[in-house]
Design an enzyme around this catalytic site. Sequence first.
Site, PDB file in Angstrom:
ATOM      1  N   LYS A 167      20.006  56.093  39.233  1.00 27.82           N
ATOM      2  CA  LYS A 167      19.926  55.478  38.502  1.00 27.82           C
ATOM      3  C   LYS A 167      21.108  55.228  37.547  1.00 27.82           C
ATOM      4  CE  LYS A 167      16.331  54.384  34.552  1.00 27.82           C
ATOM      5  NZ  LYS A 167      15.705  55.624  33.536  1.00 27.82           N
TER       6      LYS A 167
ATOM      7  N   SER B 121      10.865  52.655  34.231  1.00 22.73           N
ATOM      8  CA  SER B 121      12.528  52.209  34.138  1.00 22.73           C
ATOM      9  C   SER B 121      13.577  51.671  35.178  1.00 22.73           C
ATOM     10  CB  SER B 121      13.252  51.716  32.831  1.00 22.73           C
ATOM     11  OG  SER B 121      13.843  53.433  32.445  1.00 22.73           O
TER      12      SER B 121
ATOM     13  N   SER C 191       9.654  56.653  32.624  1.00 17.15           N
ATOM     14  CA  SER C 191      10.116  56.032  33.440  1.00 17.15           C
ATOM     15  C   SER C 191      10.335  56.590  35.038  1.00 17.15           C
ATOM     16  CB  SER C 191      11.377  55.726  32.802  1.00 17.15           C
ATOM     17  OG  SER C 191      11.503  54.556  32.214  1.00 17.15           O
TER      18      SER C 191
END
Lengths: 478, 486
Positions: free
Chosen positions: B79, B154, B178
């Site tokens: 990420k 996210s 997330s």
Amino acid sequence: MDYEVVIGLETHAELSTITKLFCGCSTKFGAEPNTQVCPVCLGMPGVLPVVNKKAFEYALKAAIALNCTINRYTNFDRKSYYYPDLPKNYQISQNYYNLGIDGYMTIEVNNVIKKIRMHNVHLEEEAGKLIHPENAGADYSLVDFNRAGVPLLEIVSCPDMRNATEVESYMHALKKILLYTGISDCKMQEGSLRFEASISLRKIGEEKLGNRVEMKNLNSMKSVLKAIEYETSRQSELLDRGEKIERETRLWDEIRERSVRMRSKEEAQDYRYFPEPDLLPFVIDEKWICSIQETIPELPLERKQRFVETFQLSDYDAGLLIEDKILADFFEECLKEVNLPKVFCNWIINDLLREVKEKKLDITSLKIKPDQLASLVIMIDKGTISNTIAKEVFSEMIDTGKEPKAIVEEKKLVQISDEGQISEILDKVIASNPNAIEDYKKGKKNALAFLMGQVMKESKGKANPKVVNELLKSKLEG
Amino acid sequence: MKLLSFTALQIRRKILAREIRTSDLIKELYERINKVDPDVQSFLALNEKAAFDAAKEIDQKIANSVKVGLLAGIPIAIKDNICTEGIATTCASKILRNFIPPYDAFVIKRLKEEDAIIIGKTNLDEFAMGSSTENSSYKITRNPYNLNCVPGGSSGGSTAAVAADIAFMALGSETGGSIRQPAALCGVVGLKPTYGRVSRYGLIAFGSSLDQIGPVAKDVCDTALLLSVIAGKDKHDSTCADIGVPDYLKGIDGGVKGFRVGVPVEYFGKGLDDDVRTAVDKALKIYEKLGAKIVEVSLPHTEYAVAVYYIVANAEASSNLARFDGVRYGFRSNDVKGIDEMYCRSRSEGFGNEVKRRIMLGNYALSSGYYDAYYLKASKVRNLIKKDFDEVFKKIDCIICPTSPVPAFEIGERVNNPLEMYLSDIYTIPANLSGIPGISIPCGFSKKGLPIGLQILTNCFEEAKMLQIAYAFERETDFHLAKPKL
């Protein structure tokens, strides 16, 4: 009208740890800009602080030395404001649970002891330094982050001081405590000790405090005192005219010797304090406090009193000795060799300090050692060398760190007390100074002094003056 | 193609047995990325050259019978809010465009030590603020099961990449769900470790007291493997626990016989999608069949969780994001007069709307005069939420509930309604507030064919038990084997 001046002081002292508060970077002063930095103290994305235990313990030490109540639960808070020298745009500081609260320090003004209360003592990180280019109109400034993250102790006094003299005494006393405890080098010229003053006036006899003015940019103790005097008269003039004092922050202009407004209360920043989530709270137990307590030496004021009482030194002399812990320690080390407090005190505050001043020496790295000074004093006491010779030897000891005995032997400085030897010198001097002899016989007493001088010169200062004096008189009169 | 649908553990076996070469695997992987990712849009940056170099090195090691790490040759996506030395790390924000970190996050260091291959950086909601990966400044990631739908967020880039078989594993991060929520929406496994289980050093902070890095994988065993690597003490993170890391694969097949499974009534109320409810109910039946005892429990303060979260997380975010000022790195606005304008314009132009909204909310909650009413009060309620869990975990082994109240929604459906968007995390946020670990595993599909996630929560540092409970279900079902059509 007469007003009472009310002064409180905020002191920032950089702690003398080797590394920064939240990372392993060096705290050494004077390095090339941005050479003592890492992702943590630069506030790079993703970094986290880790507390320097030594710095925390130094702060704890200061809080204990300043008689604070130690918060058994303490933590760090973030203080938010934007400034280019503050890498994260928040400073890791303490606000809700300060390390130490409700302390005090004693100061001495005109032989009167006064307690100044401490509001709190807490630990925080230092900011970087802005460098503004010298060419006017430059459209940039530079930042040096070497200093960013250096551990900083903030000591906030209560508004307990009433005049510049007390403030001066407070600053000196506090500096001495920080030096005695070894937690800061207190070099004002390097910015490792800084003061901010808050000053307010009230009518004499009134309880309620007037609106306070916070004074920043005080670069020396002298500035602090000047600013207080300036503010006192500025505020009293305003009050005399019936005007109100506004609560504000002012900057001291050192060149023009006046204060100028920086911001009013309305413009005061909202620091949006909240607990630093990246660090765990500290729980301080009795054991930890005790172990720190043990590392605190006798503090200056107590030491001075002990010197006066135990060694019968004058208040002034004792004051000079304790002014620097190194001197006071030196003094006490000498006494371990031979108990002659007044003699050592004189050597230290007169001769040692003069040599240090003249030769611009660093008192922290003196070559002469206490036991050596003691040997010198013993040699004088035994009559091995004269006082005059001793000064010469002392000067050499300061330069080389050699043993006094070695210097005396090397330079053949042993005092001549042998009457036969002195007699020979006397005969020589008498023979070559017939005029002086005449003068003496005519009753001119200063001729004796002249002859004494000649003898000392001839003996290269080694002749025992007492013996010379007696022999000379008997020879001249006999 | 077949090669890429294997799990990490399967591919590791093949690599170690010299059945395949890592460089061939990497080559095939990038070919598929080039084919599939223009649709899925999961990657922000690829690390192709370095990945090939690393692959060659591992092949060499294996050829020479040199000992290799636990993740030898396994392609992993990261990420883009986790710092990677030398690889741009943007947080999907314009303000960090071209920002190249000078250091590796702790977890990246661990991955490298275990010979994993970092294949690229994945998309996210800007600074991890969002539940759909639509708040990225660069691209909108799509759900591999339906390209018109969001992957969740996210960590939507990471979960979409794993679901699309263009990464064997990925790292995500959580502040309020997330990892788990997008894992549920993409039909993969996502785990949020106990707060303090994994070092946050190098994770670009959003809400420091909530943030955790965690694994995203194709199944429970791969998740356990990745967690074993990234968990553990790090001297750079003071909030990271000094608790030994077990081998999470060991004993993972212990089953759930005699386990007490708590089902919180508050998690099955209004707003829960019927398909999700049905899938979770079925899952509970399976657990019962496997010998677990299902008990109803109550977490009475659940209703305050979202409110508390948006005060605490935003307050911390407002402070964490203060450093992005254009002074030392990142985006700086041009032609500014003076420092104030530089700050103002750099931040106005550099941050997206959702980030600005949260900074403002956070600053408000911390302002003098409001601190007590908001931040302090929220912190107290947070403690009550934590106590709810402490209480129930005295009586049960785990909680089982939905991960997300709804399956993947359509792109654009919720962007104009932040409050509705915030409710996507209603079942995941309590774990972040209380620090407990949670995992989402695939447990079915909606009528429209979108994945549904089952959430398992245990007490702090009970990840091993949590994985065991998750594996018991996975072993009985084949939802985790489903593949999207791309």
